[in-house]
Structures are given as C-alpha cells and as structure tokens.
Design a protein around this motif. Structure first.
Motif, PDB file in Angstrom:
ATOM      1  N   TYR A   1       0.849  -1.173   0.000  1.00  0.00           N
ATOM      2  CA  TYR A   1       0.000   0.000   0.000  1.00  0.00           C
ATOM      3  C   TYR A   1       0.885   1.223   0.000  1.00  0.00           C
ATOM      4  CZ  TYR A   1      -3.854   3.059   1.135  1.00  0.00           C
ATOM      5  OH  TYR A   1      -4.785   4.031   1.099  1.00  0.00           O
ATOM      6  N   LYS A   2       0.701   2.104  -0.968  1.00  0.00           N
ATOM      7  CA  LYS A   2       1.532   3.298  -1.080  1.00  0.00           C
ATOM      8  C   LYS A   2       0.706   4.537  -0.777  1.00  0.00           C
ATOM      9  CE  LYS A   2       5.199   2.116  -4.137  1.00  0.00           C
ATOM     10  NZ  LYS A   2       5.952   2.589  -5.271  1.00  0.00           N
ATOM     11  N   ASP A   3       1.335   5.447  -0.059  1.00  0.00           N
ATOM     12  CA  ASP A   3       0.704   6.731   0.220  1.00  0.00           C
ATOM     13  C   ASP A   3       1.098   7.723  -0.860  1.00  0.00           C
ATOM     14  OD1 ASP A   3      -0.439   5.896   2.594  1.00  0.00           O
ATOM     15  OD2 ASP A   3       1.329   6.440   3.771  1.00  0.00           O
ATOM     16  N   TYR A  12      -7.582   4.394   6.988  1.00  0.00           N
ATOM     17  CA  TYR A  12      -7.221   2.976   7.040  1.00  0.00           C
ATOM     18  C   TYR A  12      -6.500   2.597   5.758  1.00  0.00           C
ATOM     19  CZ  TYR A  12     -10.539   2.823  10.868  1.00  0.00           C
ATOM     20  OH  TYR A  12     -11.192   3.051  12.035  1.00  0.00           O
ATOM     21  N   ASN A  13      -5.641   1.602   5.822  1.00  0.00           N
ATOM     22  CA  ASN A  13      -4.878   1.221   4.635  1.00  0.00           C
ATOM     23  C   ASN A  13      -5.554   0.089   3.857  1.00  0.00           C
ATOM     24  OD1 ASN A  13      -4.428  -0.781   6.446  1.00  0.00           O
ATOM     25  ND2 ASN A  13      -2.225  -0.835   6.232  1.00  0.00           N
ATOM     26  N   PHE A  14      -6.869   0.039   3.852  1.00  0.00           N
ATOM     27  CA  PHE A  14      -7.616  -0.932   3.069  1.00  0.00           C
ATOM     28  C   PHE A  14      -8.861  -0.251   2.535  1.00  0.00           C
ATOM     29  CE2 PHE A  14      -9.126  -1.352   7.410  1.00  0.00           C
ATOM     30  CZ  PHE A  14     -10.494  -1.300   7.255  1.00  0.00           C
ATOM     31  N   SER A  15      -9.453  -0.863   1.532  1.00  0.00           N
ATOM     32  CA  SER A  15     -10.708  -0.336   0.996  1.00  0.00           C
ATOM     33  C   SER A  15     -11.772  -1.417   1.107  1.00  0.00           C
ATOM     34  CB  SER A  15     -10.538   0.110  -0.456  1.00  0.00           C
ATOM     35  OG  SER A  15     -10.357  -1.007  -1.284  1.00  0.00           O
ATOM     36  N   LEU A  16     -13.017  -1.014   1.073  1.00  0.00           N
ATOM     37  CA  LEU A  16     -14.112  -1.973   1.189  1.00  0.00           C
ATOM     38  C   LEU A  16     -14.205  -2.863  -0.042  1.00  0.00           C
ATOM     39  CD1 LEU A  16     -16.922   0.129   2.866  1.00  0.00           C
ATOM     40  CD2 LEU A  16     -15.457  -1.594   3.893  1.00  0.00           C
ATOM     41  N   ASP A  17     -13.713  -2.394  -1.177  1.00  0.00           N
ATOM     42  CA  ASP A  17     -13.712  -3.245  -2.370  1.00  0.00           C
ATOM     43  C   ASP A  17     -12.781  -4.430  -2.188  1.00  0.00           C
ATOM     44  OD1 ASP A  17     -15.507  -1.567  -3.693  1.00  0.00           O
ATOM     45  OD2 ASP A  17     -13.878  -0.285  -4.410  1.00  0.00           O
ATOM     46  N   GLN A  18     -11.658  -4.215  -1.514  1.00  0.00           N
ATOM     47  CA  GLN A  18     -10.718  -5.305  -1.276  1.00  0.00           C
ATOM     48  C   GLN A  18     -11.254  -6.278  -0.229  1.00  0.00           C
ATOM     49  OE1 GLN A  18      -7.247  -3.185  -0.123  1.00  0.00           O
ATOM     50  NE2 GLN A  18      -6.549  -2.851  -2.224  1.00  0.00           N
TER      51      GLN A  18
END
Length: 67
Positions: A1-3, A12-18
């Motif tokens: 995960y890149k900023d 958060y470092n995640f998305s709901l799609d993942q």
C-alpha cells in the motif's frame, strides 16, 4: 500500500472493495457469531461483542443494510 501526498491520505490502509472479495472468511465470521449468540445465554458478557463483530463483518462485505 503506497501513500500519495497529492490527495488526502486514507485513515485505514484498506478499501471496502478489497475486503468484500474475501467473502468466505467473512461468511465464516458471521456464521460463528450467529451460532455463539443462538447457542449461549443472552445474559453473557460476550453477546454484545458478538453482535459488534457480526456488524463489522457485514460492513466489510459491503452489506450495509444488514450491518
């Protein structure tokens, strides 16, 4: 995960799609919490935590009406 600093950073470092793609693991959480609620005494101290965990699993599956 890149900023990337050209836009606002996500909290958060995640998305709901993942997280929605991991449906088998989330279904397992829902089944186990449902069994824990139904099989054990509702005066237990853990029932509210099981409801919260079930709601989080529905949220991560993107089933917002059930969450």
């Amino acid at each position: 995960y890149k900023d990337t600093f050209t836009r606002l950073l996500p909290f958060y470092n995640f998305s709901l799609d993942q997280t929605a793609t991991q449906q088998t693991e989330l279904d397992s959480v829902i089944i186990k919490t449902n069994n824990g609620i139904l099989l054990h005494d509702l005066r237990n101290d853990w029932v509210d935590d099981m409801y919260l965990l079930m709601g989080q699993a529905y949220f991560f599956e993107k089933k917002f009406d059930s969450a």
